[in-house]
Design an enzyme around this catalytic site. Sequence first.
Site, PDB file in Angstrom:
ATOM      1  N   HIS A   1       0.800  -1.219   0.000  1.00 56.89           N
ATOM      2  CA  HIS A   1       0.000   0.000   0.000  1.00 56.89           C
ATOM      3  C   HIS A   1       0.836   1.273   0.000  1.00 56.89           C
ATOM      4  O   HIS A   1       0.441   2.278   0.582  1.00 56.89           O
ATOM      5  CB  HIS A   1      -0.966  -0.003   1.186  1.00 56.89           C
TER       6      HIS A   1
ATOM      7  N   GLU B   1      -8.021 -12.564   4.908  1.00 56.39           N
ATOM      8  CA  GLU B   1      -8.810 -11.355   4.673  1.00 56.39           C
ATOM      9  C   GLU B   1      -9.920 -11.573   3.650  1.00 56.39           C
ATOM     10  O   GLU B   1     -10.445 -10.611   3.092  1.00 56.39           O
ATOM     11  CB  GLU B   1      -7.884 -10.220   4.226  1.00 56.39           C
TER      12      GLU B   1
ATOM     13  N   ASP C   1     -10.408  -5.705   5.121  1.00 59.48           N
ATOM     14  CA  ASP C   1     -10.788  -6.436   3.921  1.00 59.48           C
ATOM     15  C   ASP C   1     -11.749  -7.575   4.239  1.00 59.48           C
ATOM     16  O   ASP C   1     -12.666  -7.861   3.460  1.00 59.48           O
ATOM     17  CB  ASP C   1      -9.551  -6.979   3.202  1.00 59.48           C
TER      18      ASP C   1
END
Length: 265
Positions: free
Chosen positions: A53, A158, A184
């Site tokens: 990310h 997730e 998530d």
Amino acid sequence: MAGIRDVLRNTMKEKLARNEVVASMTVRLSRSIEIAQIAASAGFDTIYVDLEHNTLSIDTCCQICIAAQGIGITPLVRVPANTPEYICRVLDGGAMGVITPHVRSAAEARAMVELVKFPPLGHRSAGGALSHYGYRSFPLADTYAAMNDASSLVVMMETVAALENVEEIIATEGVDMLLIGSNDLCAEMGIPGRYDDPRLAQAFERSIAAARRVGKHVGIGGLANRDDLMTKFVKMGARYVSTGTDLAFLIGACAQRAKFVRDIG
């Protein structure tokens, strides 16, 4: 002469073996090695550099990992894709383990073991003398065994598919820990941002029970702003806590001090 096990350390795994709670900070903002010392001074056991990310390069990521090694902070890296060009390079470059996102089945978990662990557990390729043991040379048989014990494969849970297969995933030989990505996972379950929904607690309960049966551990992710839930899941048996990002800590402290000055007037 010292053997490889005398120079190779993973503070995080040592604490987990004692069933102690591990505190982790996520690195998303920092581009220099000072963040490792800051994490150590703050009292963290481990950092994980989040390549999934942000735009950090592998080179910068590995420099931070090497700096962390030298001061007893276990460096992990969350890779942006579960492929050799990321996993193998960050492991050779200084990471003591990887966090692999979106693992949905035992077969996918096994594929990660193949990349992370040396033979006979996996098929990781020998990278020569590495920073993990001071660029010294040791017999390969000793090196493979010691590195397999010291390195960590953390698979993220997730997705709903991963939850349905959690028992088989965590039981996969070579998988060291399961990290639940609460954001998530909630989104996948149709309850985005609803962390108090009982389905999230049930997911933690099921995952922790599965990990306990095979002598492994579960980590908490995505709940940095919910001290109450982090506390609840640690008391339930989770042993790794992702406490937040360097960016969030900086913004939070800055906002607090700016407010203090505004409120004076």
